[in-house]
Design a protein around this motif. Sequence first.
Motif, PDB file in Angstrom:
ATOM      1  N   LYS A   1       6.908   7.436   3.198  1.00  0.00           N
ATOM      2  CA  LYS A   1       6.511   8.233   1.876  1.00  0.00           C
ATOM      3  C   LYS A   1       7.737   8.989   1.321  1.00  0.00           C
ATOM      4  CE  LYS A   1       4.384   9.846  -1.569  1.00  0.00           C
ATOM      5  NZ  LYS A   1       5.049  10.639  -2.128  1.00  0.00           N
ATOM      6  N   PRO A   2       9.359   7.839   0.327  1.00  0.00           N
ATOM      7  CA  PRO A   2      10.206   9.008   0.165  1.00  0.00           C
ATOM      8  C   PRO A   2       9.956  10.412  -1.015  1.00  0.00           C
ATOM      9  CG  PRO A   2      11.189   7.233  -0.089  1.00  0.00           C
ATOM     10  CD  PRO A   2       9.478   6.468   0.510  1.00  0.00           C
ATOM     11  N   GLN A   3      10.056  11.302  -0.915  1.00  0.00           N
ATOM     12  CA  GLN A   3       9.432  12.282  -1.716  1.00  0.00           C
ATOM     13  C   GLN A   3       9.958  12.306  -2.780  1.00  0.00           C
ATOM     14  OE1 GLN A   3       6.957  14.730  -0.251  1.00  0.00           O
ATOM     15  NE2 GLN A   3       7.272  13.108   1.560  1.00  0.00           N
ATOM     16  N   ASN A   4      10.219  11.956  -3.601  1.00  0.00           N
ATOM     17  CA  ASN A   4      10.955  11.687  -4.569  1.00  0.00           C
ATOM     18  C   ASN A   4      10.140  10.269  -5.462  1.00  0.00           C
ATOM     19  OD1 ASN A   4      12.444  10.209  -3.225  1.00  0.00           O
ATOM     20  ND2 ASN A   4      13.916  10.016  -5.168  1.00  0.00           N
ATOM     21  N   LEU A   5       9.254   9.810  -4.355  1.00  0.00           N
ATOM     22  CA  LEU A   5       8.368   8.721  -5.317  1.00  0.00           C
ATOM     23  C   LEU A   5       7.662   9.073  -5.425  1.00  0.00           C
ATOM     24  CD1 LEU A   5      10.320   5.329  -3.698  1.00  0.00           C
ATOM     25  CD2 LEU A   5      11.236   5.961  -5.637  1.00  0.00           C
TER      26      LEU A   5
ATOM     27  N   VAL B   1       0.851  -0.668   0.110  1.00  0.00           N
ATOM     28  CA  VAL B   1       0.067   0.061  -0.300  1.00  0.00           C
ATOM     29  C   VAL B   1       0.450   1.339  -0.159  1.00  0.00           C
ATOM     30  CG1 VAL B   1       0.048  -0.078   2.782  1.00  0.00           C
ATOM     31  CG2 VAL B   1      -2.004   1.073   1.349  1.00  0.00           C
ATOM     32  N   ALA B   2       0.362   2.007  -0.600  1.00  0.00           N
ATOM     33  CA  ALA B   2       0.946   4.009  -0.388  1.00  0.00           C
ATOM     34  C   ALA B   2      -0.260   4.928  -0.198  1.00  0.00           C
ATOM     35  CB  ALA B   2       2.195   4.110  -1.515  1.00  0.00           C
ATOM     36  N   GLY B   3      -0.470   5.672   0.473  1.00  0.00           N
ATOM     37  CA  GLY B   3      -1.345   6.574   0.441  1.00  0.00           C
ATOM     38  C   GLY B   3      -0.953   7.209   2.078  1.00  0.00           C
ATOM     39  N   VAL B   4      -2.035   7.868   2.553  1.00  0.00           N
ATOM     40  CA  VAL B   4      -2.211   9.655   2.479  1.00  0.00           C
ATOM     41  C   VAL B   4      -2.988   8.226   4.388  1.00  0.00           C
ATOM     42  CG1 VAL B   4      -3.040  11.064   3.719  1.00  0.00           C
ATOM     43  CG2 VAL B   4      -2.513  10.738   1.479  1.00  0.00           C
ATOM     44  N   VAL B   5      -2.193   8.955   5.859  1.00  0.00           N
ATOM     45  CA  VAL B   5      -3.013   8.749   6.420  1.00  0.00           C
ATOM     46  C   VAL B   5      -4.458  10.036   7.664  1.00  0.00           C
ATOM     47  CG1 VAL B   5      -2.757   8.530   9.536  1.00  0.00           C
ATOM     48  CG2 VAL B   5      -0.564   7.589   7.796  1.00  0.00           C
ATOM     49  N   VAL B   6      -5.377   9.156   7.935  1.00  0.00           N
ATOM     50  CA  VAL B   6      -6.389   9.751   7.381  1.00  0.00           C
ATOM     51  C   VAL B   6      -6.913   9.231   9.080  1.00  0.00           C
ATOM     52  CG1 VAL B   6      -7.536  10.076   5.483  1.00  0.00           C
ATOM     53  CG2 VAL B   6      -8.042   8.335   7.250  1.00  0.00           C
TER      54      VAL B   6
ATOM     55  N   VAL C   1       2.710   7.720   3.335  1.00  0.00           N
ATOM     56  CA  VAL C   1       3.103   6.633   4.086  1.00  0.00           C
ATOM     57  C   VAL C   1       3.042   5.498   2.827  1.00  0.00           C
ATOM     58  CG1 VAL C   1       2.854   7.212   6.299  1.00  0.00           C
ATOM     59  CG2 VAL C   1       1.043   5.705   5.157  1.00  0.00           C
ATOM     60  N   TYR C   2       3.602   4.560   3.079  1.00  0.00           N
ATOM     61  CA  TYR C   2       4.427   2.861   2.190  1.00  0.00           C
ATOM     62  C   TYR C   2       4.801   1.861   3.061  1.00  0.00           C
ATOM     63  CZ  TYR C   2       9.091   3.112   1.219  1.00  0.00           C
ATOM     64  OH  TYR C   2      10.083   2.734   1.203  1.00  0.00           O
ATOM     65  N   GLY C   3       3.480   0.467   3.175  1.00  0.00           N
ATOM     66  CA  GLY C   3       4.140  -0.596   3.448  1.00  0.00           C
ATOM     67  C   GLY C   3       3.374  -1.613   2.759  1.00  0.00           C
ATOM     68  N   ASN C   4       4.370  -2.772   3.590  1.00  0.00           N
ATOM     69  CA  ASN C   4       2.988  -4.203   3.623  1.00  0.00           C
ATOM     70  C   ASN C   4       2.441  -4.643   4.847  1.00  0.00           C
ATOM     71  OD1 ASN C   4       2.426  -6.725   3.251  1.00  0.00           O
ATOM     72  ND2 ASN C   4       4.592  -7.282   4.015  1.00  0.00           N
ATOM     73  N   ILE C   5       1.177  -4.544   4.483  1.00  0.00           N
ATOM     74  CA  ILE C   5       0.049  -4.271   6.092  1.00  0.00           C
ATOM     75  C   ILE C   5       0.140  -5.733   6.509  1.00  0.00           C
ATOM     76  CG2 ILE C   5      -1.384  -2.580   4.157  1.00  0.00           C
ATOM     77  CD1 ILE C   5      -3.872  -5.144   4.475  1.00  0.00           C
ATOM     78  N   ASN C   6       0.791  -6.566   6.430  1.00  0.00           N
ATOM     79  CA  ASN C   6       0.748  -7.851   6.755  1.00  0.00           C
ATOM     80  C   ASN C   6       2.973  -8.315   7.631  1.00  0.00           C
ATOM     81  OD1 ASN C   6      -2.339  -8.706   6.756  1.00  0.00           O
ATOM     82  ND2 ASN C   6      -1.580  -9.158   4.560  1.00  0.00           N
TER      83      ASN C   6
ATOM     84  N   ALA D   1       2.940   5.634  -6.805  1.00  0.00           N
ATOM     85  CA  ALA D   1       2.830   4.238  -7.458  1.00  0.00           C
ATOM     86  C   ALA D   1       3.976   3.579  -7.318  1.00  0.00           C
ATOM     87  CB  ALA D   1       2.349   4.031  -8.978  1.00  0.00           C
ATOM     88  N   GLU D   2       4.782   4.511  -7.061  1.00  0.00           N
ATOM     89  CA  GLU D   2       6.114   4.395  -7.299  1.00  0.00           C
ATOM     90  C   GLU D   2       6.679   3.516  -5.862  1.00  0.00           C
ATOM     91  OE1 GLU D   2       8.485   6.417 -10.300  1.00  0.00           O
ATOM     92  OE2 GLU D   2       8.321   7.103  -8.500  1.00  0.00           O
ATOM     93  N   ALA D   3       5.999   4.036  -4.818  1.00  0.00           N
ATOM     94  CA  ALA D   3       6.175   4.020  -4.022  1.00  0.00           C
ATOM     95  C   ALA D   3       5.313   2.279  -3.020  1.00  0.00           C
ATOM     96  CB  ALA D   3       5.485   4.132  -2.415  1.00  0.00           C
ATOM     97  N   ALA D   4       4.529   2.084  -3.749  1.00  0.00           N
ATOM     98  CA  ALA D   4       4.048   1.031  -3.179  1.00  0.00           C
ATOM     99  C   ALA D   4       3.952  -0.296  -4.137  1.00  0.00           C
ATOM    100  CB  ALA D   4       2.188   1.170  -4.030  1.00  0.00           C
ATOM    101  N   SER D   5       5.377  -0.214  -5.454  1.00  0.00           N
ATOM    102  CA  SER D   5       5.552  -0.988  -5.713  1.00  0.00           C
ATOM    103  C   SER D   5       6.685  -1.621  -4.560  1.00  0.00           C
ATOM    104  CB  SER D   5       6.543  -0.618  -6.925  1.00  0.00           C
ATOM    105  OG  SER D   5       7.546  -0.131  -6.962  1.00  0.00           O
ATOM    106  N   LEU D   6       6.806  -0.911  -3.869  1.00  0.00           N
ATOM    107  CA  LEU D   6       7.943  -1.486  -2.926  1.00  0.00           C
ATOM    108  C   LEU D   6       8.465  -2.328  -1.561  1.00  0.00           C
ATOM    109  CD1 LEU D   6      10.383   1.935  -3.209  1.00  0.00           C
ATOM    110  CD2 LEU D   6      10.853  -0.382  -4.501  1.00  0.00           C
TER     111      LEU D   6
END
Length: 324
Positions: free
Chosen positions: A131-135, A79-84, A99-104, A138-143
């Motif tokens: 999330k790194p600001q240069n990514l 996932v990559a997204g915004v904390v709400v 943020v981004y990460g593997n949720i499990n 979509a790029e962050a979610a791929s990682l």
Amino acid sequence: MSSSTVTVPTKMKGWVYSEYGDPAQVLKLESEVPVPDVKEDQVLVKVVAAALNLLDYKRMEGAIKATDSSPPTVPGYDVAGVVVELGSKVKNLQVGDEVYGNINEAALLQPKKYGSLAEYTAVEEKLLALKPQNLSFAEAASLPLAIETALEGLEKVGLTSEMSILVLGGAGGVGSLVIQLEKHVFGSYKVAATSSTSKLERLKSMGADLAIDYTKQNVEELDHKFDVVFDTVQNGTAAVNAAKSGGGRVVAILPVPPPASWFVVTSKGSALEKLKPYLESGEVKPLIDPNGPFPFSQTLEAFSHLMTGRATGKVVVHPLIYIL
């Protein structure tokens, strides 16, 4: 839960399967999926992008039924997204953080019922990183799952700069990151990798010293034997035979027979933080399959493409939402 200025609905759109089976048959887009409750150590993430993994597909087929959370299920690990929204014991993240990460945390042990292929997902703070600001999203979610797998596997074999290494499946989501970490983080002096003919130049661009066309050359017959073989394609016999006799180490991400060993990644936000300087500098780059990103409505097509086995890098679904 903490209060925030972001209004969170009680229902959301999401891809759901209510029984195990062929994803083309069981995975459906629904509009009345409950937004998951946020536990005290979790944050609620509004999903902007998600990536697909072979594990998502196998899970839908029922491959980990014995240890899975029971359907109905929203699939998705990356996932990559915004904390709400914040749980009461969240310490570092804030509403609005990207943020981004593997949720499990444990990929095969009770993975979450509400994954990343929906508008919202609830995730433990410790599994996420900024999330790194240069990514892009979509790029962050791929990682996350792929780069955490690459890092953990290389650490398990104790890779050092003096070791030579062969990557089986170098153009895939995990393999492409193994190559880059070997070269730029661990400093391996000799990195070899396999792919089909059309992807050889891609391997070289990521840092492979030797790009091997597996359609024309058998890695078991190479003159050079390797200190480490990292198998991402479940080819255990070839991996063992390509390793140095008596001292070579073989690590795999799918079940393989001994003497090779395989492992299942443990998700850690700290692993993403460790690699952040390499991502920000551009030394390590995400590799997104050029057929994507796929829009949310075409998630079934994205899974279909993933399962052809011909994807280069990660298959990404984006956008899921409009950014806040």
